[in-house]
Design a protein around this motif. Structure first.
Motif, PDB file in Angstrom:
ATOM      1  N   ALA A   1     -29.355 -19.427  -6.175  1.00 20.86           N
ATOM      2  CA  ALA A   1     -30.524 -18.599  -5.865  1.00 20.86           C
ATOM      3  C   ALA A   1     -30.021 -17.278  -5.192  1.00 20.86           C
ATOM      4  O   ALA A   1     -30.112 -16.188  -5.596  1.00 20.86           O
ATOM      5  N   ALA A   2     -29.132 -17.654  -4.107  1.00 20.11           N
ATOM      6  CA  ALA A   2     -28.633 -16.421  -3.497  1.00 20.11           C
ATOM      7  C   ALA A   2     -27.661 -15.604  -4.250  1.00 20.11           C
ATOM      8  O   ALA A   2     -27.860 -14.439  -4.188  1.00 20.11           O
ATOM      9  N   LYS A   3     -26.882 -16.131  -5.121  1.00 19.09           N
ATOM     10  CA  LYS A   3     -26.165 -15.445  -5.746  1.00 19.09           C
ATOM     11  C   LYS A   3     -26.759 -14.673  -6.966  1.00 19.09           C
ATOM     12  O   LYS A   3     -26.447 -13.461  -7.183  1.00 19.09           O
ATOM     13  N   GLU A   4     -28.014 -15.127  -7.499  1.00 15.37           N
ATOM     14  CA  GLU A   4     -28.728 -14.408  -8.453  1.00 15.37           C
ATOM     15  C   GLU A   4     -29.653 -13.222  -7.581  1.00 15.37           C
ATOM     16  O   GLU A   4     -29.560 -12.096  -8.173  1.00 15.37           O
ATOM     17  N   LEU A   5     -29.998 -13.444  -6.503  1.00 11.47           N
ATOM     18  CA  LEU A   5     -30.748 -12.338  -5.615  1.00 11.47           C
ATOM     19  C   LEU A   5     -29.602 -11.056  -5.369  1.00 11.47           C
ATOM     20  O   LEU A   5     -30.250 -10.023  -5.294  1.00 11.47           O
ATOM     21  N   MET A   6     -28.636 -11.652  -4.911  1.00 13.04           N
ATOM     22  CA  MET A   6     -27.689 -10.639  -4.494  1.00 13.04           C
ATOM     23  C   MET A   6     -26.990  -9.670  -5.407  1.00 13.04           C
ATOM     24  O   MET A   6     -26.911  -8.570  -5.456  1.00 13.04           O
ATOM     25  N   GLY A   7     -27.096 -10.412  -7.039  1.00 12.45           N
ATOM     26  CA  GLY A   7     -26.662  -9.481  -7.882  1.00 12.45           C
ATOM     27  C   GLY A   7     -27.785  -8.782  -8.697  1.00 12.45           C
ATOM     28  O   GLY A   7     -27.451  -8.010  -9.702  1.00 12.45           O
ATOM     29  N   LEU A   8     -29.034  -8.910  -8.210  1.00  9.47           N
ATOM     30  CA  LEU A   8     -30.033  -8.071  -9.003  1.00  9.47           C
ATOM     31  C   LEU A   8     -30.040  -6.671  -8.864  1.00  9.47           C
ATOM     32  O   LEU A   8     -30.067  -5.914  -9.956  1.00  9.47           O
ATOM     33  N   ASN A   9     -29.362  -5.856  -8.005  1.00 16.96           N
ATOM     34  CA  ASN A   9     -28.882  -4.656  -7.956  1.00 16.96           C
ATOM     35  C   ASN A   9     -28.015  -4.291  -8.894  1.00 16.96           C
ATOM     36  O   ASN A   9     -27.982  -3.247  -9.546  1.00 16.96           O
ATOM     37  N   ASN A  10     -27.092  -5.224  -9.369  1.00 22.88           N
ATOM     38  CA  ASN A  10     -25.964  -4.760 -10.179  1.00 22.88           C
ATOM     39  C   ASN A  10     -26.212  -5.383 -11.771  1.00 22.88           C
ATOM     40  O   ASN A  10     -25.631  -5.015 -12.514  1.00 22.88           O
TER      41      ASN A  10
END
Length: 175
Positions: A55-64
């Protein structure tokens, strides 16, 4: 002799619990119970770490995150005050484009943020309407104005180029 055994205790003891051994009996006291409880909670916490990392990986990559560019309609096909339904970013994600002015467009995913009912454009009210529970959204901001919804509709980024209207991304939800 047969009559003597009837109605009598089979052993010389007068205690019927003679077969229960109290030595080495497993017992649990408050301290043992709390240790077991803490161990179970720790095991649960550790077992959820992989999902939290995903989940953290998904949230961190939302901007990209890269979204496909999709032509919604031609400029001359959408009159001021009209709306067009389309699917974005995926083929099963329903969305709604509203032309507010000559060069002003707003597009939102048209699933109500309350219970995911479809949202419709009401030209008469100049609002986005969710008929399921009488939810209303401001067309310029996507913010709820009445009803049970508490969060804004997710906005779709629009680009006008060469006489066509394109969807190019989805704005990240700001809490």
């Amino acid at each position: 002799m047969e009559n003597e055994k009837n109605g009598r205790i089979p052993f010389d003891e007068d205690n019927y619990t003679h077969n229960i051994s109290k030595n080495n009996e497993r017992s649990i006291d408050r301290r043992s119970f709390m240790k077991t409880l803490a161990g179970a909670a720790g095991l649960f916490a550790v077992s959820t770490l992989p999902w939290g990392a995903v989940a953290a990986k998904e949230l961190m990559g939302l901007n990209n995150k890269k979204y496909p560019e999709l032509e919604i309609a031609k400029l001359n096909q959408v009159a001021v005050g009209d709306a067009v339904e389309f699917a974005y970013p995926g083929e099963h994600d329903s969305a709604l484009l509203v032309r507010l002015g000559e060069n002003e467009f707003k597009a939102y995913q048209n699933a109500c943020t309350h219970l995911r009912c479809p949202v419709f454009w009401s030209k008469e009210r100049d609002q986005l309407v969710c008929p399921c529970h009488h939810g209303f959204f401001d067309v310029k901001s996507g913010e709820p104005t009445a009803g049970p919804p508490r969060r804004a509709l997710p906005e779709i980024v629009i680009k006008v180029d060469g006489g066509s209207i394109y969807a190019v991304g989805v704005k990240r939800y700001e809490a």
